[in-house]
Write a protein that holds these residues in place. Structure first.
Motif, mmCIF file in Angstrom:
data_model
loop_
_atom_site.group_PDB
_atom_site.id
_atom_site.type_symbol
_atom_site.label_atom_id
_atom_site.label_comp_id
_atom_site.label_asym_id
_atom_site.label_seq_id
_atom_site.Cartn_x
_atom_site.Cartn_y
_atom_site.Cartn_z
ATOM 1 N N ILE A 32 0.810 -1.205 0.000
ATOM 2 C CA ILE A 32 0.000 0.000 0.000
ATOM 3 C C ILE A 32 0.850 1.265 0.000
ATOM 4 N N MET A 33 2.001 1.231 0.680
ATOM 5 C CA MET A 33 2.811 2.438 0.739
ATOM 6 C C MET A 33 3.396 2.780 -0.619
ATOM 7 N N SER A 34 3.821 1.731 -1.331
ATOM 8 C CA SER A 34 4.392 2.010 -2.654
ATOM 9 C C SER A 34 3.332 2.538 -3.598
ATOM 10 N N VAL A 35 2.093 2.013 -3.481
ATOM 11 C CA VAL A 35 1.034 2.532 -4.352
ATOM 12 C C VAL A 35 0.715 3.972 -3.987
ATOM 13 N N LEU A 36 0.694 4.259 -2.657
ATOM 14 C CA LEU A 36 0.404 5.633 -2.233
ATOM 15 C C LEU A 36 1.461 6.606 -2.747
ATOM 16 N N SER A 37 2.718 6.215 -2.627
ATOM 17 C CA SER A 37 3.751 7.150 -3.084
ATOM 18 C C SER A 37 3.743 7.263 -4.600
ATOM 19 N N PHE A 38 3.412 6.143 -5.286
ATOM 20 C CA PHE A 38 3.292 6.202 -6.746
ATOM 21 C C PHE A 38 2.199 7.185 -7.156
ATOM 22 N N LEU A 39 1.048 7.068 -6.471
ATOM 23 C CA LEU A 39 -0.067 7.944 -6.828
ATOM 24 C C LEU A 39 0.243 9.401 -6.478
ATOM 25 N N LYS A 40 0.954 9.568 -5.356
ATOM 26 C CA LYS A 40 1.277 10.943 -4.971
ATOM 27 C C LYS A 40 2.193 11.594 -6.005
ATOM 28 N N ASN A 41 3.147 10.809 -6.496
ATOM 29 C CA ASN A 41 4.031 11.362 -7.518
ATOM 30 C C ASN A 41 3.289 11.630 -8.810
ATOM 31 N N LYS A 42 2.219 10.865 -9.039
ATOM 32 C CA LYS A 42 1.429 11.082 -10.255
ATOM 33 C C LYS A 42 0.590 12.362 -10.173
ATOM 34 N N GLY A 43 0.466 12.924 -8.963
ATOM 35 C CA GLY A 43 -0.329 14.153 -8.856
ATOM 36 C C GLY A 43 -1.556 14.009 -7.980
ATOM 37 N N TYR A 44 -1.820 12.763 -7.551
ATOM 38 C CA TYR A 44 -2.984 12.577 -6.668
ATOM 39 C C TYR A 44 -2.518 12.787 -5.233
ATOM 40 N N ASP A 45 -2.344 14.050 -4.878
ATOM 41 C CA ASP A 45 -1.687 14.335 -3.610
ATOM 42 C C ASP A 45 -2.659 14.863 -2.560
ATOM 43 N N HIS A 46 -3.918 14.624 -2.759
ATOM 44 C CA HIS A 46 -4.896 15.095 -1.774
ATOM 45 C C HIS A 46 -5.576 13.898 -1.130
ATOM 46 N N LEU A 47 -5.258 13.689 0.151
ATOM 47 C CA LEU A 47 -5.884 12.580 0.876
ATOM 48 C C LEU A 47 -7.183 13.084 1.496
ATOM 49 N N HIS A 48 -8.321 12.584 0.982
ATOM 50 C CA HIS A 48 -9.597 13.047 1.536
ATOM 51 C C HIS A 48 -9.800 12.498 2.933
ATOM 52 N N VAL A 49 -9.721 11.171 3.035
ATOM 53 C CA VAL A 49 -10.034 10.545 4.312
ATOM 54 C C VAL A 49 -9.442 9.141 4.310
ATOM 55 N N ILE A 50 -9.161 8.674 5.490
ATOM 56 C CA ILE A 50 -8.877 7.240 5.635
ATOM 57 C C ILE A 50 -10.048 6.647 6.379
ATOM 58 N N SER A 51 -10.631 5.622 5.813
ATOM 59 C CA SER A 51 -11.800 5.014 6.421
ATOM 60 C C SER A 51 -11.477 3.572 6.769
ATOM 61 N N CYS A 52 -12.377 2.993 7.502
ATOM 62 C CA CYS A 52 -12.141 1.613 7.930
ATOM 63 C C CYS A 52 -13.461 0.862 7.928
ATOM 64 N N VAL A 53 -13.437 -0.373 7.486
ATOM 65 C CA VAL A 53 -14.631 -1.206 7.463
ATOM 66 C C VAL A 53 -14.311 -2.497 8.201
ATOM 67 N N ASP A 54 -15.285 -2.898 9.028
ATOM 68 C CA ASP A 54 -15.080 -4.116 9.809
ATOM 69 C C ASP A 54 -15.799 -5.261 9.109
ATOM 70 N N TRP A 55 -15.026 -6.192 8.482
ATOM 71 C CA TRP A 55 -15.636 -7.393 7.875
ATOM 72 C C TRP A 55 -15.508 -8.502 8.896
ATOM 73 N N ILE A 56 -16.550 -8.603 9.749
ATOM 74 C CA ILE A 56 -16.402 -9.494 10.896
ATOM 75 C C ILE A 56 -16.433 -10.963 10.470
ATOM 76 N N ASP A 57 -17.150 -11.282 9.354
ATOM 77 C CA ASP A 57 -17.218 -12.677 8.924
ATOM 78 C C ASP A 57 -15.890 -13.136 8.345
ATOM 79 N N ASP A 58 -15.186 -12.221 7.668
ATOM 80 C CA ASP A 58 -13.882 -12.588 7.122
ATOM 81 C C ASP A 58 -12.772 -12.450 8.155
ATOM 82 N N LYS A 59 -13.119 -11.942 9.349
ATOM 83 C CA LYS A 59 -12.128 -11.652 10.390
ATOM 84 C C LYS A 59 -11.061 -10.694 9.884
ATOM 85 N N GLN A 60 -11.505 -9.683 9.184
ATOM 86 C CA GLN A 60 -10.562 -8.732 8.603
ATOM 87 C C GLN A 60 -11.087 -7.306 8.764
#
Lengths: 168, 185, 296
Positions: A32-60
């Motif tokens: 994920i970090m390499s994709v984030l830095s790749f995207l940031k270098n591409k110009g997508y440098d605005h992080l709107h939000v970090i969200s989280c979802v609880d998939w309790i059945d997948d335990k993830q």
């Protein structure tokens, strides 16, 4: 165009584009970090939000980073505002992940909030102190196995009335 | 409205002044903030009853809590309430401070406001319209007239119980008790 | 007779000041198409506030407030209200200029003791604003003293009876215009309501005042209102021999101030100072030069 570049640069990345201006990327948690830095270098440098979802059945737990370019002129070749949803899944028991503050300083409050509400430990975060909540919770309150009704009955229901029932 | 009856003014000027000079500090936590501006501006004009919003709790005599009360705002509400000079009246707006309302199972919203601070009147509704606020105010006048708006006296006499409830839900409070607590050495 | 006037004139000033506060709220309400509170509303508020108990913040908190109120009360003895002028033969303009500073200074001492950051901001704004309007005001007063060749306010009033209102006599026209321009700042009404801005700094110096303290502060505010208007009427609009005529003149000036108050938004403090030190000061300075040139 961005899609092909992503596919050639990264292995095991899943790319979906269900809406016209929304790009969904899924990747394992190592990449994920390499994709984030790749995207940031591409110009997508605005992080709107970090969200989280609880998939309790997948335990993830699923972390979702939502990025876009601040202005569409920032990204050469982009014709309209593109929102990028970058998803990754981490284990639900004792979740740990690395912080993205080095790339996006704006991630600090979001990671604090996720730490508070879902119990994800962001390694390298300077201060994972309480942000919104006043009380300590055994299970972080946004997880699916947190029984709100039970909690309310236990905590708020146990506060005695001061005046008694026969208050006029 | 008996504001213009001079006889009552000469009989008990203090009580009449308390009735017709309600300076309000609004605690706009939730959707109540939407209902307050129309009630104090030109459409419903609360000032004709002597009700004006003031900026600080020191100047206020009426405390309107408009909307749900989360734990963090409860802390501020208690501090604001304790800073107001007596006599002070509290009115809660909407169904959330009565029993939790639509936040009945929220993990971070208190359900019964009157367990933590005394409430003289509650205006039900989700949200009550500005007319309901004025009906509530006229009821408050009746209560003041009959000496039944005695929330501040109840707070004084039951302070240890209130403080215990506040500490039960908020943990240790960082400000000293307002009144001496009974049963402490 | 003199003793009665000495006791009577501060009370009259208080009464008129409180009446003006009530009338201001009513007129503002009518301008905003509201019904508005009764004119007696400030009196009701003061009764309520005096019956309450509130926290004091120390000795200087009490003393400063009393000093501010006392200073304002003393000024009313020097200001002629029609023929009622118990102490205007002694001192005159210079005493008034000195005493006018005691009101803000007492409030500064008092609210400084309350140790609230909003109060500090409000007080610094108040003193800055006073610095802003003192310069053109002093120029105006200097022009008046030069033109009438006296420092006594009663003599200025009686001389105007022969020559007409000084605002409309030739060499003092510019000074009159400058005074009119700074009048809202001296009264503290809306374009210059930077001190007690309730929305920005929680009513500024008054933030920690409750109960009887707020009642005294309200009375001081009413007196400051009275003094500002009365000084303007005495200096520029010829005063009056009759208290009733004087009161009517004050009412006209009051309505002017309230209309300005009703339609203007609030300036920032730097904008207010920039305005006060630019146009009113320039006009007042030009007026002073005009008086010096034509008078000799």
């Amino acid at each position: 165009m961005l899609k092909q570049e992503l596919e050639t640069t990264f292995d095991n990345i899943t790319i979906r584009m269900e809406k016209k201006n929304q790009l969904e990327l899924s990747i394992t948690k190592d990449g994920i970090m390499s994709v984030l830095s790749f995207l940031k270098n591409k110009g997508y440098d605005h992080l709107h939000v970090i969200s989280c979802v609880d998939w309790i059945d997948d335990k993830q737990l699923e972390l979702v980073y939502i990025l876009s370019a601040y202005m569409k002129q920032d990204v050469p070749g982009e014709t309209e505002q593109l929102n990028i949803l970058l998803k990754t899944r981490i284990g639900r028991d004792d979740p740990k992940y690395i912080t993205s503050i080095a790339l996006f300083p704006a991630a600090e409050p979001y990671e604090r909030e996720i730490h508070e509400m879902f119990g994800v430990d962001f390694l390298g975060h300077p201060r994972l102190t309480p942000l919104l909540l006043e009380r300590d919770y055994d299970i972080p309150p946004f997880r699916k196995d947190f029984d709100t009704k039970q909690y309310v009955d236990d905590v708020f229901g146990s506060v005695p009335s001061v005046e008694g029932e026969d208050k006029n | 409205m008996d504001r213009n009856q001079l006889k009552k003014w000469f009989q008990n000027p203090v009580k009449m002044a308390h009735k017709y000079s309600l300076h309000v500090v609004y605690f706009c936590t939730g959707c109540g903030i939407i209902e307050i501006p129309p009630s104090i501006t030109a459409r419903w004009d609360a000032e004709r009853f002597g009700i004006i919003p003031v900026a600080t709790p020191r100047q206020a005599s009426l405390f309107i809590i408009a909307g749900y009360v989360s734990l963090k705002t409860l802390r501020s509400i208690i501090r604001t309430y304790e800073q107001m000079p007596e006599p002070k009246f509290t009115v809660s707006l909407g169904s959330c401070p009565i029993n939790g309302g639509m936040y009945y199972d929220s993990y971070n919203t208190i359900k019964h406001l009157e367990k933590y601070i005394p409430v003289d009147g509650m205006i039900a509704g989700c949200m009550p319209r500005p007319e309901a606020i004025f009906v509530g105010v006229t009821h408050l006048w009746t209560l003041i007239d009959k000496d039944m708006a005695d929330g501040y006296k109840r707070y004084r006499s039951n302070y240890s119980a209130y403080r215990a409830n506040q500490e039960k839900i908020l943990g240790k409070l960082e400000w000293p008790p307002l009144f001496p607590i009974h049963g402490e050495e | 007779m003199h003793i009665i006037e000495l006791i009577f004139s501060p009370l009259l000033a208080l009464l008129i000041g409180v009446f003006f506060l009530g009338l201001a709220r009513k007129v503002m309400a009518r301008i905003q198409w509201r019904y508005g509170p009764p004119v007696t509303q400030p009196l009701i508020d003061i009764i309520r506030l005096l019956s309450q108990k509130s926290a004091s913040h120390g000795v200087a908190f009490n003393i400063g407030l009393v000093m501010s109120l006392a200073g304002s009360l003393v000024i009313t003895l020097f200001l002629p209200f029609g023929k009622i002028a118990p102490m205007s033969n002694s001192g005159g303009m210079l005493v008034i200029l000195y005493l006018m500073l005691i009101g803000p200074l007492g409030m500064a001492i008092s609210s400084g003791e309350s140790a609230n950051p909003n109060a500090s901001i409000g007080i610094s704004r108040k003193l800055l604003l006073a610095m802003g309007y003192e310069l053109p005001f002093l120029l105006v007063v200097l022009a008046l003293m030069t033109a009438y060749n006296t420092t006594s306010i009663t003599e200025i009033v009686s001389l105007q009876r022969d020559t007409g209102w000084s605002m409309f006599t030739f060499p003092l026209v510019l000074s009159g215009i400058a005074y009119l321009l700074i009048l809202p700042a001296m009264l503290g009404v809306r374009p210059f309501e930077v001190v007690n801005a309730p929305q920005e700094i929680s009513s500024g110096p008054l933030v920690e005042y409750g109960g009887p303290y707020l009642a005294l502060a309200t009375l001081q505010h009413a007196l400051a209102f009275f003094i500002g208007i009365s000084l303007f009427v005495n200096l520029m609009w010829g005063g009056a021999a009759n208290p009733v005529i004087f009161f009517l003149k004050m009412l006209v000036v009051f309505f002017l101030g309230i209309f300005v108050n009703a339609v203007f938004p609030r300036l920032r403090i730097d904008q207010a100072i920039r305005y006060l030190w630019r146009w009113p000061s320039l006009i007042a300075f030009a007026g002073l030069i005009l008086v010096c040139v034509t008078g000799s």
